[in-house]
Design a protein around this motif. Structure first.
Motif, short mmCIF file in Angstrom:
data_model
loop_
_atom_site.label_atom_id
_atom_site.label_comp_id
_atom_site.label_asym_id
_atom_site.label_seq_id
_atom_site.Cartn_x
_atom_site.Cartn_y
_atom_site.Cartn_z
N LYS A 101 13.97 6.52 -1.79
CA LYS A 101 14.88 5.12 -1.05
C LYS A 101 13.48 4.47 -0.69
O LYS A 101 13.96 2.70 0.33
CB LYS A 101 15.35 6.72 -0.12
N GLU A 102 12.40 5.75 0.17
CA GLU A 102 11.59 4.33 1.07
C GLU A 102 10.96 3.07 0.50
O GLU A 102 11.25 2.09 0.62
CB GLU A 102 10.89 5.00 1.32
N ALA A 103 10.77 3.57 -1.06
CA ALA A 103 10.19 2.29 -1.54
C ALA A 103 10.89 1.47 -1.87
O ALA A 103 10.79 0.77 -2.27
CB ALA A 103 9.75 2.48 -2.75
N SER A 104 12.01 2.12 -2.16
CA SER A 104 13.18 1.02 -2.60
C SER A 104 13.50 -0.37 -1.22
O SER A 104 13.52 -1.01 -1.95
CB SER A 104 14.47 1.33 -2.88
N GLU A 111 1.01 -0.82 -0.03
CA GLU A 111 0.12 0.10 0.19
C GLU A 111 0.62 1.21 0.29
O GLU A 111 0.01 2.37 -0.57
CB GLU A 111 -1.11 0.10 1.25
N ARG A 112 1.89 1.66 1.26
CA ARG A 112 2.52 2.47 0.62
C ARG A 112 3.77 2.77 -0.28
O ARG A 112 3.67 4.18 -0.86
CB ARG A 112 4.10 2.38 2.06
N ILE A 113 3.93 1.42 -1.25
CA ILE A 113 4.60 1.38 -2.05
C ILE A 113 3.59 1.76 -3.21
O ILE A 113 4.34 3.12 -3.81
CB ILE A 113 4.95 0.27 -3.13
N GLU A 114 2.51 1.88 -3.59
CA GLU A 114 1.39 2.09 -4.69
C GLU A 114 1.46 3.52 -3.99
O GLU A 114 0.84 4.91 -4.58
CB GLU A 114 0.02 1.74 -4.06
N GLU A 115 1.07 4.36 -2.60
CA GLU A 115 1.04 5.55 -1.90
C GLU A 115 2.15 6.70 -2.76
O GLU A 115 1.87 7.59 -3.49
CB GLU A 115 0.35 6.21 -0.86
N ILE A 116 3.54 5.94 -2.22
CA ILE A 116 4.81 6.89 -3.07
C ILE A 116 4.79 6.71 -4.27
O ILE A 116 4.87 7.88 -5.03
CB ILE A 116 5.42 5.55 -2.39
N LEU A 117 4.14 5.49 -5.56
CA LEU A 117 4.39 5.72 -6.40
C LEU A 117 3.42 7.04 -7.18
O LEU A 117 3.31 8.07 -8.34
CB LEU A 117 3.56 4.90 -7.24
N GLY A 118 2.06 7.20 -6.82
CA GLY A 118 1.25 7.72 -7.20
C GLY A 118 1.72 9.20 -6.52
O GLY A 118 1.29 10.72 -7.45
N ILE A 119 2.55 9.67 -5.48
CA ILE A 119 2.93 11.14 -5.29
C ILE A 119 4.47 11.23 -6.29
O ILE A 119 4.02 12.68 -6.83
CB ILE A 119 3.89 10.85 -3.76
N LEU A 120 5.04 10.75 -6.72
CA LEU A 120 5.77 10.61 -7.65
C LEU A 120 5.12 10.77 -9.35
O LEU A 120 5.99 12.03 -9.10
CB LEU A 120 6.58 9.36 -7.81
N GLU A 121 4.19 10.35 -9.50
CA GLU A 121 3.72 10.62 -10.31
C GLU A 121 3.13 12.42 -10.07
O GLU A 121 2.56 12.72 -11.75
CB GLU A 121 1.93 9.70 -10.67
N GLU A 122 2.40 12.70 -9.46
CA GLU A 122 2.03 13.50 -9.24
C GLU A 122 3.25 14.77 -9.76
O GLU A 122 2.27 15.59 -10.55
CB GLU A 122 1.83 14.30 -8.52
#
Length: 67
Positions: free
Chosen positions: A37-40, A13-24
């Protein structure tokens, strides 16, 4: 930055959340770097959990063959 000790599903869930933030794309370079770094770290933990589970399953099947 230490990666939180999330459960597998919470980590996903957190990885998906981070991906959303990155896409913004509206974060600064420093914040983006920390998010990556957190996602990795979370991805590494998920891969490790999958490997351990796979080994446990294989071991259980091997033990079943010997019985």
């Amino acid at each position: 930055m230490e990666t939180p000790n999330y459960s597998y599903s919470k980590a996903l869930e957190r990885i998906e959340e981070i991906l959303g933030i990155l896409e913004e794309g509206d974060k600064g370079m420093d914040e983006l770097s920390e998010l990556v770094k957190e996602a990795s770290g979370l991805v590494k933990k998920c891969k490790s959990k999958l490997r351990m589970t796979e080994e446990e399953i294989a071991k259980a099947f091997d033990e079943g063959k010997e019985a």
